[in-house]
Design a protein around this motif. Structure first.
Motif, mmCIF file in Angstrom:
data_model
loop_
_atom_site.group_PDB
_atom_site.id
_atom_site.type_symbol
_atom_site.label_atom_id
_atom_site.label_comp_id
_atom_site.label_asym_id
_atom_site.label_seq_id
_atom_site.Cartn_x
_atom_site.Cartn_y
_atom_site.Cartn_z
ATOM 1 N N ASP A 1 -2.972 3.170 2.060
ATOM 2 C CA ASP A 1 -4.246 3.931 2.056
ATOM 3 C C ASP A 1 -5.261 2.963 1.400
ATOM 4 O OD1 ASP A 1 -6.493 5.816 3.454
ATOM 5 O OD2 ASP A 1 -7.529 4.397 1.681
ATOM 6 N N ILE A 2 -6.305 2.072 1.357
ATOM 7 C CA ILE A 2 -6.613 0.672 0.961
ATOM 8 C C ILE A 2 -7.215 1.393 -0.086
ATOM 9 C CG2 ILE A 2 -8.417 0.182 2.653
ATOM 10 C CD1 ILE A 2 -7.666 -2.989 2.643
ATOM 11 N N TYR A 3 -8.105 1.523 -0.319
ATOM 12 C CA TYR A 3 -8.842 2.123 -1.155
ATOM 13 C C TYR A 3 -8.553 3.086 -2.030
ATOM 14 C CZ TYR A 3 -11.635 0.965 3.117
ATOM 15 O OH TYR A 3 -12.666 0.385 3.956
ATOM 16 N N PRO A 4 -8.536 1.878 -3.723
ATOM 17 C CA PRO A 4 -8.356 3.136 -4.842
ATOM 18 C C PRO A 4 -8.596 4.040 -5.375
ATOM 19 C CG PRO A 4 -8.038 0.284 -5.181
ATOM 20 C CD PRO A 4 -8.673 1.156 -3.513
ATOM 21 N N HIS A 5 -9.732 4.174 -4.783
ATOM 22 C CA HIS A 5 -10.556 5.327 -5.333
ATOM 23 C C HIS A 5 -10.165 6.952 -4.642
ATOM 24 C CE1 HIS A 5 -13.072 3.560 -2.115
ATOM 25 N NE2 HIS A 5 -14.165 4.903 -2.257
ATOM 26 N N LYS A 6 -10.038 6.482 -3.593
ATOM 27 C CA LYS A 6 -9.820 7.201 -1.994
ATOM 28 C C LYS A 6 -8.532 8.012 -2.388
ATOM 29 C CE LYS A 6 -12.909 6.280 1.570
ATOM 30 N NZ LYS A 6 -13.110 6.332 3.215
ATOM 31 N N ASN B 1 7.168 15.789 -1.355
ATOM 32 C CA ASN B 1 7.678 14.380 -0.556
ATOM 33 C C ASN B 1 7.087 13.669 0.427
ATOM 34 O OD1 ASN B 1 6.250 16.040 1.149
ATOM 35 N ND2 ASN B 1 7.769 16.002 2.774
ATOM 36 N N VAL B 2 6.022 12.569 -0.489
ATOM 37 C CA VAL B 2 4.973 12.246 0.219
ATOM 38 C C VAL B 2 5.293 10.078 -0.657
ATOM 39 C CG1 VAL B 2 2.588 10.918 1.169
ATOM 40 C CG2 VAL B 2 3.585 13.803 1.111
ATOM 41 N N ASP B 3 5.367 9.057 -0.240
ATOM 42 C CA ASP B 3 5.538 8.002 -1.180
ATOM 43 C C ASP B 3 4.278 7.386 -0.810
ATOM 44 O OD1 ASP B 3 5.783 5.696 -1.989
ATOM 45 O OD2 ASP B 3 6.511 4.790 -0.147
ATOM 46 N N ILE B 4 3.067 7.312 -1.816
ATOM 47 C CA ILE B 4 1.235 6.607 -1.509
ATOM 48 C C ILE B 4 2.170 5.639 -1.872
ATOM 49 C CG2 ILE B 4 -0.645 7.496 -2.398
ATOM 50 C CD1 ILE B 4 0.151 10.336 -2.931
ATOM 51 N N ILE B 5 1.354 5.043 -1.002
ATOM 52 C CA ILE B 5 1.344 3.553 -1.439
ATOM 53 C C ILE B 5 -0.314 3.066 -1.098
ATOM 54 C CG2 ILE B 5 1.464 0.914 -0.054
ATOM 55 C CD1 ILE B 5 4.006 2.602 0.765
ATOM 56 N N CYS B 6 -1.010 2.409 -2.257
ATOM 57 C CA CYS B 6 -2.258 1.829 -2.064
ATOM 58 C C CYS B 6 -2.313 0.664 -1.840
ATOM 59 C CB CYS B 6 -3.120 1.742 -3.382
ATOM 60 S SG CYS B 6 -5.046 1.255 -3.487
ATOM 61 N N GLY B 7 -2.850 -0.289 -0.655
ATOM 62 C CA GLY B 7 -2.325 -1.295 0.203
ATOM 63 C C GLY B 7 -2.812 -1.051 1.308
ATOM 64 N N ASP B 8 -2.846 -2.134 1.718
ATOM 65 C CA ASP B 8 -3.666 -2.695 3.221
ATOM 66 C C ASP B 8 -2.277 -2.731 3.686
ATOM 67 O OD1 ASP B 8 -4.737 -3.712 5.838
ATOM 68 O OD2 ASP B 8 -4.739 -5.809 4.243
ATOM 69 N N LEU C 1 1.532 -4.751 5.078
ATOM 70 C CA LEU C 1 2.771 -4.365 4.976
ATOM 71 C C LEU C 1 3.691 -4.492 5.510
ATOM 72 C CD1 LEU C 1 1.235 -1.241 3.024
ATOM 73 C CD2 LEU C 1 1.832 -3.216 1.315
ATOM 74 N N ASP C 2 5.176 -4.744 5.084
ATOM 75 C CA ASP C 2 6.099 -4.625 6.477
ATOM 76 C C ASP C 2 7.191 -3.138 5.852
ATOM 77 O OD1 ASP C 2 7.742 -4.820 8.242
ATOM 78 O OD2 ASP C 2 7.985 -6.837 8.013
ATOM 79 N N PHE C 3 8.440 -2.757 6.408
ATOM 80 C CA PHE C 3 9.007 -2.036 5.422
ATOM 81 C C PHE C 3 10.398 -1.766 6.115
ATOM 82 C CE2 PHE C 3 4.489 0.109 5.654
ATOM 83 C CZ PHE C 3 4.337 1.105 5.416
ATOM 84 N N SER C 4 11.110 -2.095 5.098
ATOM 85 C CA SER C 4 12.650 -2.059 5.788
ATOM 86 C C SER C 4 13.322 -1.425 7.244
ATOM 87 C CB SER C 4 13.180 -2.420 4.725
ATOM 88 O OG SER C 4 13.460 -0.722 4.020
ATOM 89 N N ALA D 1 -4.882 -1.551 14.616
ATOM 90 C CA ALA D 1 -3.798 -0.314 14.072
ATOM 91 C C ALA D 1 -3.068 0.197 14.915
ATOM 92 C CB ALA D 1 -4.526 0.926 13.530
ATOM 93 N N LEU D 2 -3.163 0.483 16.125
ATOM 94 C CA LEU D 2 -1.964 0.766 17.389
ATOM 95 C C LEU D 2 -0.906 -0.772 17.526
ATOM 96 C CD1 LEU D 2 -4.386 2.178 19.941
ATOM 97 C CD2 LEU D 2 -2.850 3.446 18.573
ATOM 98 N N ASN D 3 -2.001 -1.806 17.575
ATOM 99 C CA ASN D 3 -0.303 -2.631 17.585
ATOM 100 C C ASN D 3 0.613 -3.225 15.918
ATOM 101 O OD1 ASN D 3 -1.664 -3.649 19.950
ATOM 102 N ND2 ASN D 3 -3.330 -4.748 19.444
ATOM 103 N N LYS D 4 -0.159 -2.479 15.591
ATOM 104 C CA LYS D 4 0.696 -2.701 14.130
ATOM 105 C C LYS D 4 1.646 -1.162 13.911
ATOM 106 C CE LYS D 4 1.888 -3.091 9.998
ATOM 107 N NZ LYS D 4 2.865 -4.860 9.627
ATOM 108 N N ALA D 5 1.115 0.507 14.659
ATOM 109 C CA ALA D 5 1.773 0.910 14.570
ATOM 110 C C ALA D 5 3.253 0.868 15.391
ATOM 111 C CB ALA D 5 1.323 1.966 15.051
#
Length: 440
Positions: free
Chosen positions: A284-289, A304-311, A315-318, A360-364
């Motif tokens: 999620d992009i919003y730090p307060h959320k 078991n959740v890796d939380i990422i604060c970012g756009d 982002l890209d993933f290996s 979002a769908l295109n990114k997915a």
């Protein structure tokens, strides 16, 4: 502290500055450390007035002599709405008390002249209320817009999607106090244990009709102070919201991505269904959320959740993902019972939202493994954000198909083409849309 005065301050900020009532209500409750009873009154009064603005303004425009209601300052309109709402909708408050309390606030925040004006308008309504008539029923959109207090253009839009009777039922649903629904945490308790706990506390409830993990609470209570909530035994989640996760059907050997995860309701449900195993990435992009999400997951003992604060779009993933949940930002047409302000902002940034949903769908698509699955979900029944958007995505990519929910979802909410849709007037839960896409 005068609860009506607090409500007036919030109303001015909402109607003058387009502020959001939920944030303001939370702020003032904490600032003044309000009791449960005062908090309840503040919420009922403030959200009720926001929802009923159209109806109240229609009545007020007929109760004012020798003055155009449209030309009155918004801050004075808020005073009039505050008094009139109590007179019409709050039977426990005598008319005299509603008028006098509002007049006293007018003296403090304005002046004696304004107080006299407010007093005259409210008393004029009390004397002549039987003479006030709603618009002609033959003018359907105008009549429903005033009676149920929705923008006329929104009513007209709904009438292209549903029958007049269905639209009226939906308006009634959205104007009722929102339901409190909770989902038990299968990591720390079970359905029978939570049932026994609620019964012991004399809290009436019913079970979810479409999701077996959901409880609908009939007797409202302050859950923030409830020991089971503090101990992570349950989360607040509407039944319609849980369905997208059940459609996703996560497995422990899969890499799963939740693209718009905060505040973590769906993320936590995925983790619970996986019994704290497997791999979940929540972005999620919003730090307060994200801060709220971390607190929620910690309270629920989820690990078991890796939380990422970012756009997510930056982002890209290996490694790509087996399943991706795209719980997209949307217009929120289905949750207007909970979010009183939404009806007055129903078109706000709509074109940008649709662009974001497509993006979002295109990114997915780029992050998904071959033969992977995407669950796209919203809390709206706007076809431009749902059916039409999904059709466009499938047509443009050429390598996705909608797959059957099989036995994961109750048949009553499965529409043609295997689309999952809940409608307030039909299912008595919030409106939602979900569909599962598989890469061919």
């Amino acid at each position: 502290m005068n609860i009506r005065a607090i409500s007036y301050n919030i109303l001015c900020k909402v109607f003058q500055n387009n502020a959001y009532s939920n944030k303001l209500l939370s702020y003032y409750c904490k600032k003044f450390n309000l009791s449960s009873q005062d908090k309840k009154l503040l919420y009922i009064l403030t959200k009720g007035i926001i929802k009923q603005r159209n109806f109240l303004d229609f009545i007020l425009s007929q109760s004012i002599k020798n003055r155009d209601f449209k030309c009155i300052k918004e801050s004075i309109k808020c005073l009039l709405r505050l008094g009139l709402y109590q007179i019409i909708f709050m039977d426990s408050i005598p008319d005299r008390a509603a008028v006098n309390e509002t007049v006293e606030i007018a003296k403090k925040v304005k002046n004696q002249t304004t107080a006299n004006f407010v007093n005259a308008v409210l008393r004029n309504y009390i004397r002549n209320k039987d003479a006030i008539k709603l618009p002609d029923k033959n003018n359907t959109s105008e009549y429903l817009s005033v009676k149920y207090s929705f923008p006329k253009k929104l009513i007209e839009k709904w009438l292209t999607l549903f029958t007049e009777y269905e639209v009226e039922l939906m308006c009634e649903y959205f104007n009722k106090p929102p339901k409190l629904s909770i989902r038990y945490n299968c990591l720390t308790t079970n359905k029978d244990s939570l049932s026994a706990y609620l019964l012991k506390k004399n809290i009436r409830f019913s079970y979810g009709q479409y999701s077996s993990n959901i409880f609908h609470i009939i007797d409202q209570f302050d859950l923030s102070k409830d020991e089971y909530f503090i101990q992570g035994k349950y989360s607040v989640q509407d039944e319609s919201s849980a369905l997208a996760v059940e459609l996703l059907n996560p497995h422990q050997d899969e890499r799963i991505l939740d693209m718009f995860a905060a505040p973590g309701g769906k993320t936590s449900y995925i983790a619970e269904l996986l019994n704290n195993e497997g791999s979940i990435t929540a972005v999620d992009i919003y730090p307060h959320k994200v801060k709220v999400m971390k607190a929620n997951l910690s309270r629920l003992y989820i690990k078991n959740v890796d939380i990422i604060c970012g756009d997510i779009f930056a982002l890209d993933f290996s490694e790509k993902f087996d399943k991706i949940l795209v719980d997209a930002p949307c217009s929120g047409w289905g949750v207007m019972a909970k979010k009183a302000d939404l009806r007055w902002h129903y078109q706000k940034n709509l074109s940008q939202l649709i662009e974001l949903q497509e993006k979002a769908l295109n990114k997915a698509d780029k992050l998904l493994k071959h033969n992977g699955q995407i669950v796209y979900s919203t809390c709206t029944f706007n076809i431009n954000e749902n059916e039409l958007l999904i059709k466009k995505f499938i047509d443009n990519t050429g390598n996705y198909k909608i797959v059957s929910p099989d036995n994961l979802i109750h048949k009553e909410i499965i529409e043609h083409h295997n689309i999952i849709k809940t409608l307030p007037f039909k299912h008595q839960i919030d409106g939602s849309f979900a569909v599962k896409l598989k890469r061919c």
